[in-house]
Scaffold this active site. Structure first.
Site, PDB file in Angstrom:
ATOM      1  N   SER A  61     -59.448 -61.873 -80.670  1.00 24.52           N
ATOM      2  CA  SER A  61     -60.828 -61.435 -80.821  1.00 24.52           C
ATOM      3  C   SER A  61     -61.646 -61.657 -79.560  1.00 24.52           C
ATOM      4  O   SER A  61     -61.709 -62.778 -79.032  1.00 24.52           O
ATOM      5  CB  SER A  61     -61.466 -62.210 -81.985  1.00 24.52           C
ATOM      6  OG  SER A  61     -62.873 -62.158 -81.935  1.00 24.52           O
ATOM      7  N   GLY A  62     -62.317 -60.606 -79.105  1.00 26.69           N
ATOM      8  CA  GLY A  62     -63.193 -60.736 -77.954  1.00 26.69           C
ATOM      9  C   GLY A  62     -64.340 -61.687 -78.216  1.00 26.69           C
ATOM     10  O   GLY A  62     -64.691 -62.514 -77.365  1.00 26.69           O
ATOM     11  N   LEU A  63     -64.957 -61.578 -79.404  1.00 26.85           N
ATOM     12  CA  LEU A  63     -66.045 -62.480 -79.769  1.00 26.85           C
ATOM     13  C   LEU A  63     -65.573 -63.925 -79.769  1.00 26.85           C
ATOM     14  O   LEU A  63     -66.212 -64.812 -79.193  1.00 26.85           O
ATOM     15  CB  LEU A  63     -66.597 -62.095 -81.146  1.00 26.85           C
ATOM     16  CG  LEU A  63     -67.537 -63.114 -81.801  1.00 26.85           C
ATOM     17  CD1 LEU A  63     -68.788 -63.332 -80.967  1.00 26.85           C
ATOM     18  CD2 LEU A  63     -67.899 -62.674 -83.211  1.00 26.85           C
ATOM     19  N   ASP A  73     -70.628 -62.538 -76.410  1.00 21.29           N
ATOM     20  CA  ASP A  73     -69.762 -61.362 -76.517  1.00 21.29           C
ATOM     21  C   ASP A  73     -70.500 -60.155 -75.960  1.00 21.29           C
ATOM     22  O   ASP A  73     -70.918 -59.253 -76.676  1.00 21.29           O
ATOM     23  CB  ASP A  73     -69.383 -61.139 -77.983  1.00 21.29           C
ATOM     24  CG  ASP A  73     -68.375 -60.006 -78.154  1.00 21.29           C
ATOM     25  OD1 ASP A  73     -67.639 -59.715 -77.193  1.00 21.29           O
ATOM     26  OD2 ASP A  73     -68.330 -59.416 -79.250  1.00 21.29           O
ATOM     27  N   ASP A 100     -58.352 -57.355 -78.559  1.00 23.12           N
ATOM     28  CA  ASP A 100     -59.664 -56.721 -78.517  1.00 23.12           C
ATOM     29  C   ASP A 100     -60.033 -56.529 -77.049  1.00 23.12           C
ATOM     30  O   ASP A 100     -60.462 -57.466 -76.372  1.00 23.12           O
ATOM     31  CB  ASP A 100     -60.673 -57.621 -79.230  1.00 23.12           C
ATOM     32  CG  ASP A 100     -62.081 -57.065 -79.233  1.00 23.12           C
ATOM     33  OD1 ASP A 100     -62.284 -55.948 -78.713  1.00 23.12           O
ATOM     34  OD2 ASP A 100     -62.984 -57.750 -79.751  1.00 23.12           O
ATOM     35  N   ASP A 102     -62.404 -54.665 -75.790  1.00 19.41           N
ATOM     36  CA  ASP A 102     -63.750 -54.107 -75.618  1.00 19.41           C
ATOM     37  C   ASP A 102     -63.621 -52.640 -75.206  1.00 19.41           C
ATOM     38  O   ASP A 102     -62.830 -51.908 -75.761  1.00 19.41           O
ATOM     39  CB  ASP A 102     -64.564 -54.928 -74.624  1.00 19.41           C
ATOM     40  CG  ASP A 102     -64.902 -56.317 -75.157  1.00 19.41           C
ATOM     41  OD1 ASP A 102     -64.915 -56.486 -76.384  1.00 19.41           O
ATOM     42  OD2 ASP A 102     -65.132 -57.224 -74.348  1.00 19.41           O
ATOM     43  N   GLU A 129     -62.761 -49.764 -77.479  1.00 17.84           N
ATOM     44  CA  GLU A 129     -63.898 -49.191 -78.201  1.00 17.84           C
ATOM     45  C   GLU A 129     -64.676 -48.239 -77.311  1.00 17.84           C
ATOM     46  O   GLU A 129     -64.729 -48.402 -76.089  1.00 17.84           O
ATOM     47  CB  GLU A 129     -64.810 -50.297 -78.728  1.00 17.84           C
ATOM     48  CG  GLU A 129     -65.492 -51.113 -77.647  1.00 17.84           C
ATOM     49  CD  GLU A 129     -66.296 -52.274 -78.220  1.00 17.84           C
ATOM     50  OE1 GLU A 129     -67.530 -52.268 -78.058  1.00 17.84           O
ATOM     51  OE2 GLU A 129     -65.682 -53.184 -78.814  1.00 17.84           O
ATOM     52  N   LYS A 135     -70.601 -54.020 -72.662  1.00 22.12           N
ATOM     53  CA  LYS A 135     -70.821 -53.838 -74.096  1.00 22.12           C
ATOM     54  C   LYS A 135     -71.656 -54.978 -74.650  1.00 22.12           C
ATOM     55  O   LYS A 135     -71.829 -56.023 -74.019  1.00 22.12           O
ATOM     56  CB  LYS A 135     -69.478 -53.734 -74.842  1.00 22.12           C
ATOM     57  CG  LYS A 135     -68.555 -54.947 -74.757  1.00 22.12           C
ATOM     58  CD  LYS A 135     -68.843 -56.094 -75.749  1.00 22.12           C
ATOM     59  CE  LYS A 135     -68.804 -55.736 -77.201  1.00 22.12           C
ATOM     60  NZ  LYS A 135     -67.435 -55.804 -77.740  1.00 22.12           N
ATOM     61  N   ASN A 137     -72.011 -57.083 -78.528  1.00 26.97           N
ATOM     62  CA  ASN A 137     -71.377 -57.232 -79.823  1.00 26.97           C
ATOM     63  C   ASN A 137     -71.970 -56.246 -80.825  1.00 26.97           C
ATOM     64  O   ASN A 137     -73.187 -56.032 -80.856  1.00 26.97           O
ATOM     65  CB  ASN A 137     -71.555 -58.672 -80.326  1.00 26.97           C
ATOM     66  CG  ASN A 137     -70.860 -58.903 -81.648  1.00 26.97           C
ATOM     67  OD1 ASN A 137     -71.397 -58.606 -82.713  1.00 26.97           O
ATOM     68  ND2 ASN A 137     -69.652 -59.426 -81.586  1.00 26.97           N
ATOM     69  N   SER A 138     -71.109 -55.678 -81.648  1.00 27.06           N
ATOM     70  CA  SER A 138     -71.512 -54.607 -82.557  1.00 27.06           C
ATOM     71  C   SER A 138     -72.598 -55.016 -83.538  1.00 27.06           C
ATOM     72  O   SER A 138     -73.344 -54.164 -84.039  1.00 27.06           O
ATOM     73  CB  SER A 138     -70.285 -54.119 -83.343  1.00 27.06           C
ATOM     74  OG  SER A 138     -69.291 -53.630 -82.491  1.00 27.06           O
ATOM     75  N   ARG A 172     -61.102 -47.597 -81.091  1.00 30.75           N
ATOM     76  CA  ARG A 172     -62.145 -48.138 -81.972  1.00 30.75           C
ATOM     77  C   ARG A 172     -63.413 -47.301 -81.855  1.00 30.75           C
ATOM     78  O   ARG A 172     -63.959 -47.109 -80.766  1.00 30.75           O
ATOM     79  CB  ARG A 172     -62.425 -49.595 -81.596  1.00 30.75           C
ATOM     80  CG  ARG A 172     -63.624 -50.216 -82.263  1.00 30.75           C
ATOM     81  CD  ARG A 172     -63.639 -51.699 -81.984  1.00 30.75           C
ATOM     82  NE  ARG A 172     -64.958 -52.285 -82.136  1.00 30.75           N
ATOM     83  CZ  ARG A 172     -65.218 -53.588 -82.022  1.00 30.75           C
ATOM     84  NH1 ARG A 172     -64.224 -54.428 -81.762  1.00 30.75           N
ATOM     85  NH2 ARG A 172     -66.443 -54.055 -82.156  1.00 30.75           N
ATOM     86  N   HIS A 203     -65.386 -48.785 -87.399  1.00 35.41           N
ATOM     87  CA  HIS A 203     -66.179 -50.005 -87.529  1.00 35.41           C
ATOM     88  C   HIS A 203     -67.497 -49.701 -88.227  1.00 35.41           C
ATOM     89  O   HIS A 203     -68.084 -48.627 -88.036  1.00 35.41           O
ATOM     90  CB  HIS A 203     -66.440 -50.591 -86.146  1.00 35.41           C
ATOM     91  CG  HIS A 203     -66.680 -52.058 -86.144  1.00 35.41           C
ATOM     92  ND1 HIS A 203     -66.395 -52.876 -87.206  1.00 35.41           N
ATOM     93  CD2 HIS A 203     -67.186 -52.879 -85.173  1.00 35.41           C
ATOM     94  CE1 HIS A 203     -66.700 -54.117 -86.905  1.00 35.41           C
ATOM     95  NE2 HIS A 203     -67.190 -54.147 -85.685  1.00 35.41           N
TER      96      HIS A 203
END
Length: 315
Positions: A61-63, A73, A100, A102, A129, A135, A137-138, A172, A203
């Site tokens: 996980s990137g986060l 993130d 991940d 990104d 993504e 980026k 975080n979503s 993604r 997502h």
């Protein structure tokens, strides 16, 4: 009958061992007839714990990796720091790792460099993504800008041309996160499929799974669908099976569990100035030593550091 069953099971394990990590991930994400699950890992310890729990694949996980490094993130961690973290995750387990990635840390050239380095470090796949660099975080902020479809397809094609089938490539889609609606999400999915992605990660930040289930119905399994139910966690897993979702990613749960547990222990130790009440609630040192097979080190020392010579054995 039991003997035959044991033989079949052993044969199955041998075949699993023969698979490359990319093939093992491809079987989980792209070729499985049943719903598969990837567990988040952000370091060697979380990876080892996930493997012991029974998971068959990991999500780097990137986060979570950013948090473990003390970053946000938001592409504050560099691609090289990500790759180093992935190497430690890979070295700690036998499981395939989907990374991940990104947006690839830039344009097509950055993305293909990232993919090549991940392949060298033993990753099994990368998820890219359609966000712009840097980026965010979503789940932070609103109306995140999306990459141009053709530009992002170029990133995907560059990655596929670089690594071929050595990595599973998951595209993604952030269109629902960015508020662009289902038509845009489907259009992007089709373009990314044609650009060579092996699977589509759709997502959503909604607390309901309605968006991703609607996407799955419209998409009709043209390529495998991966989801991340971080926000819509109340949805029963049976709904994903009915929708023929390929893979569920538990994307940040080990990191969040660690945050809660460490915070509680630190607060109690600070307040009580004594570990007596803490010890029953934390792992023993023996459990830690067992997880990383300290016994193997002792056996290896006997064999290599202090070997018994033939003359000593005779005497």
């Amino acid at each position: 009958m039991q003997e035959n069953s044991d033989s079949l099971l052993a044969g199955s394990r041998d075949r699993e061992h023969d698979l490359s990590r990319a093939d093992a991930l491809r079987r989980e994400v792209c070729s499985s007839d049943s719903l598969s699950f990837l567990m988040e890992a952000h370091d060697g310890l979380s990876a080892a714990i996930a493997e012991r729990a029974g998971f068959r694949g990991l999500w780097a996980s990137g986060l979570s990796i950013a948090c473990s490094l003390g970053y946000r993130d938001a592409n504050e961690a560099s691609w090289s720091e990500l790759v180093d973290a992935v190497e430690r995750i890979v070295d700690s387990t036998h499981l395939p790792v989907l990374v991940d990635g990104d947006g690839g840390f830039g344009n097509f050239n950055n993305a293909r460099l990232l993919a090549r380095k991940l392949r060298e470090r033993g990753a099994a796949g990368v998820a890219l993504e359609d966000s712009c660099f840097p980026k965010m975080n979503s789940f932070v902020g609103n109306r995140h800008p999306l990459a141009d479809i053709e530009e992002f397809c170029g990133r995907l094609r560059a990655v596929k041309d670089t690594i071929g089938t050595d990595l599973v490539v998951v595209a993604r889609i952030e269109a629902l996160i960015a508020g662009h609606g289902m038509h845009e999400a489907i259009s992007r999915a089709q373009a990314y499929r044609e650009a060579g992605s092996d699977a589509i990660l759709i997502h959503s930040r909604s607390s309901s799974a309605d968006e991703v289930l609607s996407f799955a119905r419209t998409w009709q399994n043209r390529s495998p669908v991966v989801i991340v139910p971080t926000k819509y966690y109340r949805t029963p897993t049976s709904a994903y099976r009915r929708a023929r979702i390929s893979t569920v990613i538990w994307a940040n749960h080990s990191m969040r569990a660690a945050v809660a547990a460490m915070r509680q222990v630190c607060d109690r130790l600070f307040a009580e100035e004594n570990a007596t009440t803490i010890e029953p609630d934390i792992a023993t040192l023996e459990e830690v030593f067992d997880m990383f097979d300290y016994d193997e080190l002792a056996r290896a020392e006997t064999q290599y550091l202090h070997p018994i010579t033939l003359q000593q054995a005779r005497s």
